[in-house]
Write a protein that holds these residues in place. Structure first.
Motif, mmCIF file in Angstrom:
data_model
loop_
_atom_site.group_PDB
_atom_site.id
_atom_site.type_symbol
_atom_site.label_atom_id
_atom_site.label_comp_id
_atom_site.label_asym_id
_atom_site.label_seq_id
_atom_site.Cartn_x
_atom_site.Cartn_y
_atom_site.Cartn_z
ATOM 1 N N SER A 78 109.993 0.653 41.410
ATOM 2 C CA SER A 78 110.566 1.106 42.687
ATOM 3 C C SER A 78 111.838 1.230 43.079
ATOM 4 O O SER A 78 112.457 1.973 43.656
ATOM 5 C CB SER A 78 109.774 0.189 43.797
ATOM 6 N N THR A 79 112.632 0.248 42.486
ATOM 7 C CA THR A 79 114.074 0.487 42.286
ATOM 8 C C THR A 79 114.754 1.610 41.710
ATOM 9 O O THR A 79 115.401 2.503 42.177
ATOM 10 C CB THR A 79 114.679 -0.902 41.674
ATOM 11 N N ALA A 80 113.902 1.828 40.448
ATOM 12 C CA ALA A 80 114.184 3.131 39.538
ATOM 13 C C ALA A 80 114.007 4.459 40.462
ATOM 14 O O ALA A 80 114.786 5.357 40.284
ATOM 15 C CB ALA A 80 113.583 3.002 38.180
ATOM 16 N N LEU A 81 112.995 4.474 41.216
ATOM 17 C CA LEU A 81 112.543 5.540 41.859
ATOM 18 C C LEU A 81 113.365 5.750 43.254
ATOM 19 O O LEU A 81 113.059 6.836 43.837
ATOM 20 C CB LEU A 81 110.968 5.523 41.995
ATOM 21 N N GLN A 82 113.849 4.526 43.860
ATOM 22 C CA GLN A 82 114.455 4.434 44.810
ATOM 23 C C GLN A 82 113.511 4.555 46.103
ATOM 24 O O GLN A 82 113.830 5.353 47.136
ATOM 25 C CB GLN A 82 115.573 5.727 44.957
ATOM 26 N N ILE B 275 109.109 12.708 47.644
ATOM 27 C CA ILE B 275 109.020 13.804 46.476
ATOM 28 C C ILE B 275 110.485 14.056 45.987
ATOM 29 O O ILE B 275 110.753 13.977 44.772
ATOM 30 C CB ILE B 275 108.550 15.073 47.317
ATOM 31 N N ARG B 276 111.640 13.933 46.829
ATOM 32 C CA ARG B 276 113.161 14.086 46.464
ATOM 33 C C ARG B 276 113.264 13.006 45.564
ATOM 34 O O ARG B 276 113.875 13.049 44.250
ATOM 35 C CB ARG B 276 114.095 14.062 47.409
ATOM 36 N N CYS B 277 112.699 11.746 45.671
ATOM 37 C CA CYS B 277 112.815 10.418 44.629
ATOM 38 C C CYS B 277 112.384 10.696 43.370
ATOM 39 O O CYS B 277 113.068 10.353 42.289
ATOM 40 C CB CYS B 277 112.561 9.284 45.472
ATOM 41 N N ARG C 121 112.218 12.039 37.588
ATOM 42 C CA ARG C 121 112.158 12.707 36.564
ATOM 43 C C ARG C 121 113.026 14.051 36.023
ATOM 44 O O ARG C 121 112.561 14.339 35.162
ATOM 45 C CB ARG C 121 110.839 13.638 36.936
ATOM 46 N N GLY C 122 114.156 14.166 36.829
ATOM 47 C CA GLY C 122 115.058 15.203 36.281
ATOM 48 C C GLY C 122 114.338 16.460 36.728
ATOM 49 O O GLY C 122 114.884 17.491 35.875
ATOM 50 N N TRP C 123 113.558 16.768 37.816
ATOM 51 C CA TRP C 123 112.804 17.856 38.031
ATOM 52 C C TRP C 123 113.420 18.421 39.276
ATOM 53 O O TRP C 123 113.963 17.672 40.237
ATOM 54 C CB TRP C 123 111.507 17.755 38.235
ATOM 55 N N SER C 124 113.164 19.621 39.485
ATOM 56 C CA SER C 124 113.414 20.163 40.928
ATOM 57 C C SER C 124 112.336 19.766 42.018
ATOM 58 O O SER C 124 111.315 19.499 41.541
ATOM 59 C CB SER C 124 113.590 21.670 40.993
ATOM 60 N N VAL C 125 112.691 19.918 43.255
ATOM 61 C CA VAL C 125 111.716 19.459 44.065
ATOM 62 C C VAL C 125 110.531 20.410 44.009
ATOM 63 O O VAL C 125 109.363 20.201 44.204
ATOM 64 C CB VAL C 125 112.356 19.601 45.709
ATOM 65 N N ARG C 126 110.827 21.651 43.680
ATOM 66 C CA ARG C 126 109.868 22.671 43.782
ATOM 67 C C ARG C 126 108.788 22.239 42.570
ATOM 68 O O ARG C 126 107.683 22.621 42.523
ATOM 69 C CB ARG C 126 110.606 24.198 43.176
ATOM 70 N N LYS D 5 114.048 24.667 54.443
ATOM 71 C CA LYS D 5 113.043 25.242 53.687
ATOM 72 C C LYS D 5 113.453 25.935 52.362
ATOM 73 O O LYS D 5 113.502 25.578 51.215
ATOM 74 C CB LYS D 5 111.985 26.098 54.173
ATOM 75 N N ALA D 6 114.738 26.820 52.729
ATOM 76 C CA ALA D 6 115.671 27.439 51.705
ATOM 77 C C ALA D 6 116.465 26.353 50.898
ATOM 78 O O ALA D 6 116.404 26.720 49.618
ATOM 79 C CB ALA D 6 116.598 28.406 52.217
ATOM 80 N N ILE D 7 116.813 25.308 51.487
ATOM 81 C CA ILE D 7 117.634 24.393 50.754
ATOM 82 C C ILE D 7 116.943 23.626 49.896
ATOM 83 O O ILE D 7 117.119 23.307 48.621
ATOM 84 C CB ILE D 7 118.493 23.253 51.648
ATOM 85 N N TRP D 8 115.535 23.065 50.117
ATOM 86 C CA TRP D 8 114.762 22.374 49.160
ATOM 87 C C TRP D 8 113.843 22.966 48.392
ATOM 88 O O TRP D 8 113.440 22.653 47.290
ATOM 89 C CB TRP D 8 114.028 21.398 49.999
ATOM 90 N N PHE D 9 113.459 24.377 48.785
ATOM 91 C CA PHE D 9 112.538 25.182 48.143
ATOM 92 C C PHE D 9 113.108 26.391 47.305
ATOM 93 O O PHE D 9 112.130 27.109 46.806
ATOM 94 C CB PHE D 9 111.259 25.334 48.688
ATOM 95 N N GLY D 10 114.419 26.554 47.517
ATOM 96 C CA GLY D 10 115.022 27.762 47.172
ATOM 97 C C GLY D 10 114.630 28.957 48.044
ATOM 98 O O GLY D 10 113.660 28.878 49.149
ATOM 99 N N PRO D 11 115.266 30.053 48.051
ATOM 100 C CA PRO D 11 115.323 31.257 48.839
ATOM 101 C C PRO D 11 114.069 31.986 48.690
ATOM 102 O O PRO D 11 113.422 31.832 47.610
ATOM 103 C CB PRO D 11 116.575 32.078 48.360
ATOM 104 N N PRO D 12 113.492 32.482 49.673
ATOM 105 C CA PRO D 12 112.232 33.427 49.386
ATOM 106 C C PRO D 12 112.342 34.223 48.201
ATOM 107 O O PRO D 12 113.428 35.003 48.168
ATOM 108 C CB PRO D 12 111.993 34.100 50.914
#
Length: 110
Positions: free
Chosen positions: A31-35, A57-59, A64-69, A101-108
């Motif tokens: 849980s600490t590593a995941l924040q 989801i951000r955590c 994981r070194g992934w994007s939120v998307r 939405k654009a910030i977290w998931f990218g532009p349309p």
């Protein structure tokens, strides 16, 4: 505030968390590593219909070194669920809904 329940791939999260527990000394270390708070991690592992927030989801994405998307796709969250998470997210209140939405998931897509 009411809680809306949407189906998502809880099993993928639980299986991944169990694998990650093998790489950490305890669930508290994970849980600490995941924040995320230890009670959130426990809830994910034990509840049949756990909830998740955009911050969670951000955590996961960061860990994981992934994007939120990518993380949203992996968890199979549907657009209506994502919309509800954006509305409930405290960070979303700092900017307009469409900007958040654009910030977290990218532009349309064009």
């Amino acid at each position: 505030m009411s809680t809306a329940y949407y189906s998502w791939n809880v099993q993928a999260l639980v299986e991944w968390l169990k694998l990650e527990l093998n790489h950490h000394k305890s669930s508290r270390d994970l849980s600490t590593a995941l924040q995320v708070h230890p009670t959130i991690l426990s809830h994910w592992l034990q509840a049949s219909l756990p909830t998740i927030t955009l911050q969670d989801i951000r955590c996961i994405a960061q860990y994981r070194g992934w994007s939120v998307r990518q993380t949203l796709r992996w968890l199979e969250l549907q657009p209506a669920h994502v919309d509800a998470l954006i509305v409930a997210d405290p960070l979303a209140y700092r900017v307009s809904w469409s900007d958040a939405k654009a910030i977290w998931f990218g532009p349309p897509a064009a």
